[in-house]
Design a protein around this motif. Structure first.
Motif, PDB file in Angstrom:
ATOM      1  N   GLU A  44       0.830  -1.212   0.000  1.00 58.33           N
ATOM      2  CA  GLU A  44       0.000   0.000   0.000  1.00 58.33           C
ATOM      3  C   GLU A  44       0.863   1.259   0.000  1.00 58.33           C
ATOM      4  O   GLU A  44       0.609   2.201  -0.748  1.00 58.33           O
ATOM      5  CB  GLU A  44      -0.925  -0.008   1.217  1.00 58.33           C
ATOM      6  CG  GLU A  44      -1.868   1.159   1.281  1.00 58.33           C
ATOM      7  CD  GLU A  44      -2.776   1.105   2.498  1.00 58.33           C
ATOM      8  OE1 GLU A  44      -3.032   2.167   3.075  1.00 58.33           O
ATOM      9  OE2 GLU A  44      -3.216  -0.006   2.864  1.00 58.33           O
ATOM     10  N   ARG A  46       3.932   1.498  -1.079  1.00 57.64           N
ATOM     11  CA  ARG A  46       4.589   1.593  -2.396  1.00 57.64           C
ATOM     12  C   ARG A  46       3.647   2.176  -3.436  1.00 57.64           C
ATOM     13  O   ARG A  46       4.078   2.983  -4.270  1.00 57.64           O
ATOM     14  CB  ARG A  46       5.069   0.213  -2.833  1.00 57.64           C
ATOM     15  CG  ARG A  46       6.301  -0.244  -2.122  1.00 57.64           C
ATOM     16  CD  ARG A  46       6.787  -1.556  -2.654  1.00 57.64           C
ATOM     17  NE  ARG A  46       8.051  -1.933  -2.021  1.00 57.64           N
ATOM     18  CZ  ARG A  46       8.575  -3.129  -2.064  1.00 57.64           C
ATOM     19  NH1 ARG A  46       7.966  -4.093  -2.727  1.00 57.64           N
ATOM     20  NH2 ARG A  46       9.701  -3.383  -1.464  1.00 57.64           N
ATOM     21  N   ARG A  47       2.374   1.769  -3.407  1.00 60.90           N
ATOM     22  CA  ARG A  47       1.414   2.319  -4.345  1.00 60.90           C
ATOM     23  C   ARG A  47       1.254   3.828  -4.143  1.00 60.90           C
ATOM     24  O   ARG A  47       1.169   4.600  -5.095  1.00 60.90           O
ATOM     25  CB  ARG A  47       0.047   1.622  -4.200  1.00 60.90           C
ATOM     26  CG  ARG A  47      -0.055   0.308  -4.941  1.00 60.90           C
ATOM     27  CD  ARG A  47      -1.487  -0.176  -5.021  1.00 60.90           C
ATOM     28  NE  ARG A  47      -2.111  -0.380  -3.710  1.00 60.90           N
ATOM     29  CZ  ARG A  47      -2.021  -1.491  -2.998  1.00 60.90           C
ATOM     30  NH1 ARG A  47      -1.347  -2.520  -3.452  1.00 60.90           N
ATOM     31  NH2 ARG A  47      -2.624  -1.586  -1.830  1.00 60.90           N
ATOM     32  N   GLN A  48       1.227   4.250  -2.887  1.00 61.52           N
ATOM     33  CA  GLN A  48       1.080   5.674  -2.597  1.00 61.52           C
ATOM     34  C   GLN A  48       2.305   6.462  -3.049  1.00 61.52           C
ATOM     35  O   GLN A  48       2.182   7.582  -3.546  1.00 61.52           O
ATOM     36  CB  GLN A  48       0.842   5.884  -1.095  1.00 61.52           C
ATOM     37  CG  GLN A  48      -0.504   5.392  -0.625  1.00 61.52           C
ATOM     38  CD  GLN A  48      -0.672   5.514   0.882  1.00 61.52           C
ATOM     39  OE1 GLN A  48       0.185   6.040   1.572  1.00 61.52           O
ATOM     40  NE2 GLN A  48      -1.777   5.014   1.394  1.00 61.52           N
ATOM     41  N   ASP A  50       4.363   5.628  -5.509  1.00 60.82           N
ATOM     42  CA  ASP A  50       4.434   5.601  -6.971  1.00 60.82           C
ATOM     43  C   ASP A  50       3.401   6.508  -7.635  1.00 60.82           C
ATOM     44  O   ASP A  50       3.574   6.899  -8.783  1.00 60.82           O
ATOM     45  CB  ASP A  50       4.266   4.173  -7.497  1.00 60.82           C
ATOM     46  CG  ASP A  50       5.463   3.306  -7.166  1.00 60.82           C
ATOM     47  OD1 ASP A  50       6.553   3.856  -6.874  1.00 60.82           O
ATOM     48  OD2 ASP A  50       5.321   2.065  -7.195  1.00 60.82           O
ATOM     49  N   SER A  51       2.334   6.856  -6.932  1.00 63.53           N
ATOM     50  CA  SER A  51       1.294   7.658  -7.585  1.00 63.53           C
ATOM     51  C   SER A  51       1.482   9.143  -7.346  1.00 63.53           C
ATOM     52  O   SER A  51       2.356   9.638  -6.771  1.00 63.53           O
ATOM     53  CB  SER A  51      -0.081   7.245  -7.118  1.00 63.53           C
ATOM     54  OG  SER A  51      -0.194   7.236  -5.723  1.00 63.53           O
TER      55      SER A  51
END
Length: 51
Positions: A44, A46-48, A50-51
């Motif tokens: 989670e 990492r997703r934040q 990367d965005s």
């Protein structure tokens, strides 16, 4: 089944033991659940990032 671990250093009081397979299985399941939660949270984050 019996498993025990004691740190061999005399100045360390930490020790633990498992005397029943069910107790060992329950502790391992708890560790597995915690590991899955940590991996989910890392994904989670990492997703934040990367965005």
């Amino acid at each position: 089944m019996s498993f025990s671990f004691t740190n061999p250093r005399p100045d360390n009081d930490r020790s633990f033991s498992f005397t029943a397979p069910a107790e060992l299985e329950a502790k391992l399941q708890t560790i597995e659940d915690m590991a899955h939660e940590i991996l989910r949270l890392v994904a989670e984050v990492r997703r934040q990032i990367d965005s």
